[in-house]
Design a protein around this motif. Structure first.
Motif, PDB file in Angstrom:
ATOM      1  N   TYR A  83       5.643  -0.837   5.052  1.00 14.44           N
ATOM      2  CA  TYR A  83       4.247  -0.280   5.810  1.00 14.44           C
ATOM      3  C   TYR A  83       4.709   0.253   7.708  1.00 14.44           C
ATOM      4  O   TYR A  83       4.394   0.909   7.671  1.00 14.44           O
ATOM      5  N   ALA A  84       5.888  -0.435   7.557  1.00 15.67           N
ATOM      6  CA  ALA A  84       6.396  -0.335   9.255  1.00 15.67           C
ATOM      7  C   ALA A  84       6.678   0.776   8.709  1.00 15.67           C
ATOM      8  O   ALA A  84       6.274   1.683  10.237  1.00 15.67           O
ATOM      9  N   LYS A  85       7.229   2.037   7.941  1.00 14.91           N
ATOM     10  CA  LYS A  85       7.466   3.813   7.803  1.00 14.91           C
ATOM     11  C   LYS A  85       6.143   4.287   7.617  1.00 14.91           C
ATOM     12  O   LYS A  85       5.663   5.341   8.863  1.00 14.91           O
ATOM     13  N   CYS A  86       4.932   3.673   7.035  1.00 18.56           N
ATOM     14  CA  CYS A  86       3.701   3.710   7.144  1.00 18.56           C
ATOM     15  C   CYS A  86       3.108   4.194   8.845  1.00 18.56           C
ATOM     16  O   CYS A  86       1.964   5.038   9.512  1.00 18.56           O
ATOM     17  N   PHE A  87       3.535   3.214   9.289  1.00 20.52           N
ATOM     18  CA  PHE A  87       2.276   2.839  10.911  1.00 20.52           C
ATOM     19  C   PHE A  87       3.103   4.137  11.508  1.00 20.52           C
ATOM     20  O   PHE A  87       3.034   4.701  12.315  1.00 20.52           O
ATOM     21  N   THR A  88       5.106   4.381  11.288  1.00 22.04           N
ATOM     22  CA  THR A  88       5.721   5.828  12.045  1.00 22.04           C
ATOM     23  C   THR A  88       4.671   6.967  11.692  1.00 22.04           C
ATOM     24  O   THR A  88       4.514   7.531  12.731  1.00 22.04           O
ATOM     25  N   ILE A  89       4.830   7.187  10.903  1.00 17.57           N
ATOM     26  CA  ILE A  89       4.022   8.358  10.442  1.00 17.57           C
ATOM     27  C   ILE A  89       2.612   8.474  10.959  1.00 17.57           C
ATOM     28  O   ILE A  89       2.364   9.163  11.293  1.00 17.57           O
ATOM     29  N   LEU A  90       1.312   7.643  10.859  1.00 15.63           N
ATOM     30  CA  LEU A  90       0.338   7.152  10.875  1.00 15.63           C
ATOM     31  C   LEU A  90       0.667   8.055  12.617  1.00 15.63           C
ATOM     32  O   LEU A  90      -0.436   8.782  13.603  1.00 15.63           O
ATOM     33  N   ASP A  91       1.393   7.143  13.510  1.00 17.92           N
ATOM     34  CA  ASP A  91       1.286   7.674  14.610  1.00 17.92           C
ATOM     35  C   ASP A  91       1.984   8.888  15.218  1.00 17.92           C
ATOM     36  O   ASP A  91       1.797   9.465  15.734  1.00 17.92           O
ATOM     37  N   PHE A 110      -4.034  -1.068   8.641  1.00 16.67           N
ATOM     38  CA  PHE A 110      -4.962  -2.218   7.296  1.00 16.67           C
ATOM     39  C   PHE A 110      -4.533  -1.361   6.260  1.00 16.67           C
ATOM     40  O   PHE A 110      -4.017  -2.726   5.325  1.00 16.67           O
ATOM     41  N   THR A 111      -5.219  -0.997   6.251  1.00 11.59           N
ATOM     42  CA  THR A 111      -5.911  -0.083   5.002  1.00 11.59           C
ATOM     43  C   THR A 111      -4.308   0.592   4.437  1.00 11.59           C
ATOM     44  O   THR A 111      -3.716   0.426   3.670  1.00 11.59           O
ATOM     45  N   LEU A 112      -2.985   0.788   5.737  1.00 11.37           N
ATOM     46  CA  LEU A 112      -1.731   1.403   5.012  1.00 11.37           C
ATOM     47  C   LEU A 112      -0.813   0.180   4.364  1.00 11.37           C
ATOM     48  O   LEU A 112      -0.500  -0.021   3.650  1.00 11.37           O
ATOM     49  N   MET A 113      -0.925  -1.427   5.179  1.00  9.31           N
ATOM     50  CA  MET A 113      -0.880  -2.458   4.955  1.00  9.31           C
ATOM     51  C   MET A 113      -1.344  -2.894   3.510  1.00  9.31           C
ATOM     52  O   MET A 113      -0.288  -2.871   2.641  1.00  9.31           O
ATOM     53  N   ARG A 114      -2.552  -2.553   2.821  1.00  5.86           N
ATOM     54  CA  ARG A 114      -3.017  -3.078   1.559  1.00  5.86           C
ATOM     55  C   ARG A 114      -2.337  -2.078   0.758  1.00  5.86           C
ATOM     56  O   ARG A 114      -2.534  -2.759  -0.399  1.00  5.86           O
ATOM     57  N   LEU A 115      -2.000  -0.932   1.217  1.00  2.00           N
ATOM     58  CA  LEU A 115      -1.476   0.513   0.128  1.00  2.00           C
ATOM     59  C   LEU A 115      -0.155   0.078   0.434  1.00  2.00           C
ATOM     60  O   LEU A 115       0.934  -0.341  -1.322  1.00  2.00           O
TER      61      LEU A 115
END
Length: 575
Positions: free
Chosen positions: A263-271, A354-359
């Motif tokens: 999920y850390a990579k997901c946060f980076t992509i969203l940013d 939070f949605t990305l974490m759930r994924l």
């Protein structure tokens, strides 16, 4: 410097063969010309930019062509075709209803319709955006549209069919134009790019076609805008930058990270997406569409539903093969829920994170230094009746004098000690065990419910029932003054409520009978009570009283011959 013409005008279709995405309509209109079955009014409706006005012009040119081809295509050489191409045709007239929507404009058109064509057999009147006509203009146009001169043909075009009067629709042959598919638009754009000497790849053409949303005119406008930005050599990166399109790679990366639980990579992509200025909700919608495409790519036989270039189809097939179908199903549920709750979120970015974490936790493999929370099973309490932090512990057994230490006696012989009353809620089983007197009371109440009330009690409670409707004076008066007859039928108390006429009976049965029954049963504490509505019978020799004006007039003439003669002499109407 040569005069520049936009592609939407330069490459506008001039025959049914070059018309894009409307093959059925083109074939129908061509056949009607071949067979000479021309209607006097047509209605072309559909989204913007799909060829309504273009089809109307082609149709108007074909029916006046002096030397049509084998497939009824205009020759382009006769006077009618040449004058139409040069914009000086006297038999084809166009009216913009958006700016000419008054009654006076329609009256002018009606006068013009009476003039026969100078060249050709028909005068064709193309009215664009016809839904913009005013109500009065529509009404003024009705008669002419229903019975026009033999040489007049009307073609109405609109994007909002629901705004047109039904009387107009019933006088026209209606043709519904569909949105143009992405594949048809890509094919047309490819041909135009070759004619203009523009180098562009298929992915860029698909992006332009997707952005046009089924409108060929919009696709050509976006194509001109892209060429103006990139020149004759167009790259995919330039198209994305110019049109502000979110790259597919972001969605591919999000899904890969979710499968790995990162999920850390997901946060980076969203940013990164937000830093480039993209809308956050658009990002979630793009992710939902990506998941849908993965489901389609993973399911055999659904390949035609992917309107994408072959290179992207292969990438979707590869990633879809690595995604379990259950994961895609759950992920779609998560992203669609995020879209629906986005506007109500106080912190939209946190909502998406939070949605990305759930994924990432759908596969239960978080790898960013933290474990996904796992719910621990709850052990059942030893005493299901009294267990819980807010419930008192069971009272100790009370020793009976003379039997101390006698543990061998059966439990049934030991008297049960009731637990002290507390403010906390007890389970259903606790209520049944700890409060036997309430169960007995309920049994007594049920027993009382089987006994029918006597007639005096029913009449007293009926008066009390009438007093509950003081806010409805008419109903209260009807209840208090109305007669009730009491009887018993199959163990049920029947209350016959007598009203004055059939209208009152119908109203009580439809509106109030159920409510009156329930309230009377509550007052009598008995469920075996039914209300029946009856009408007071009229005496056999009762005189009929006239109520309506016609009845009063007939009654007056029957009783007074002079009035009857006066009405006959003057020819008066008594109805």
């Amino acid at each position: 410097m040569s005069e520049y013409i936009v592609s939407a005008r330069k490459y506008r279709p001039d025959s049914f063969e070059t018309l894009i995405g409307q093959d059925t309509i083109a074939r129908t209109l061509s056949n009607s010309i071949k067979r000479g079955q021309l209607a006097h009014a047509y209605l072309f409706c559909g989204p913007r930019g799909v060829g309504k006005t273009t089809t109307a012009r082609i149709f108007a040119k074909m029916i006046n062509c002096a030397n049509p081809g084998p497939d009824m295509e205009p020759c382009g050489e006769c006077e009618s075709c040449v004058s139409f191409k040069e914009g000086r045709s006297y038999c084809i007239h166009e009216l913009d209803a958006a700016s000419n929507n008054s009654v006076e404009d329609i009256k002018t058109l009606m006068e013009q319709v009476q003039v026969p064509p100078q060249v050709g057999k028909y005068s064709v009147y193309i009215i664009d955006e016809v839904h913009m006509l005013s109500q009065s203009a529509f009404n003024a146009f009705l008669k002419t549209l229903e019975e026009p001169p033999a040489h007049a043909i009307f073609i109405l075009a609109t994007t909002e069919k629901h705004k047109i009067l039904p009387t107009i629709l019933s006088r026209c042959q209606t043709y519904d134009f569909n949105r143009i598919s992405i594949s048809d638009m890509v094919k047309n754009l490819r041909g135009i790019a070759e004619k203009e000497g523009v180098t562009i790849d298929d992915e860029s053409l698909h992006v332009i076609a997707s952005k046009a949303d089924g409108a060929m005119r919009d696709a050509l406008t976006i194509f001109d805008q892209t060429v103006a930005f990139c020149g004759t050599s167009v790259s995919y990166e330039d198209v994305k930058r110019n049109l502000g399109v979110l790259d597919h790679e972001y969605s591919f990366s999000i899904v890969d990270a979710a499968l790995a639980g990162d999920y850390a990579k997901c946060f980076t992509i969203l940013d990164e997406v937000l830093a480039k200025g993209f809308n956050a909700l658009h990002f979630v919608g793009s992710l939902s569409e990506h998941l849908r495409n993965l489901v389609v790519a993973k399911t055999g036989g659904l390949e035609p539903l992917l309107e994408l270039p072959d290179s992207l189809k292969k990438k979707y097939a590869d990633q879809g093969a690595r995604c379990p179908l259950a994961f895609l199903y759950q992920a779609l549920g998560v992203t669609t829920a995020c879209e629906s709750g986005y506007k109500a979120a106080v912190n939209p970015r946190l909502h998406i994170e939070f949605t990305l974490m759930r994924l990432c936790f759908l596969q239960n493999k978080p790898s960013a230094g933290a474990e996904a929370p796992v719910a621990q099973p709850v052990k059942p309490a030893a005493n299901p009746v009294m267990a819980g932090p807010d419930r008192p512990s069971p009272a100790p057994k009370e020793e009976i004098p003379g039997q101390a230490g006698n543990d061998a006696k059966p439990a049934a012989a030991q008297p049960r000690r009731r637990a002290p009353k507390t403010g906390s809620a007890l389970s259903i089983s606790a209520i049944a065990v700890e409060k036997p007197e309430e169960t007995a009371a309920a049994g007594n109440e049920e027993a009382q419910d089987t006994r029918l009330p006597d007639d005096n009690t029913v009449r007293l409670k009926w008066k009390e029932l009438a007093g509950q409707y003081t806010s409805k004076p008419r109903l209260a008066s009807m209840l208090s003054s109305g007669q009730i007859n009491l009887s018993e039928d199959a163990g049920v108390k029947v209350v016959e409520f007598v009203v004055m006429n059939e209208a009152q009976k119908q109203w009580v049965e439809e509106k109030m009978q159920r409510e009156l029954e329930n309230k009377l049963r509550d007052l009598l504490s008995c469920r075996k009570v039914n209300i029946v509505v009856a009408v007071t019978p009229e005496p056999e020799n009762a005189e009929k009283v006239p109520y309506m004006p016609e009845e009063k007039a007939k009654d007056l003439m029957e009783k007074n011959p002079a009035v009857r003669e006066f009405v006959a002499e003057m020819g008066l109407d008594t109805k």
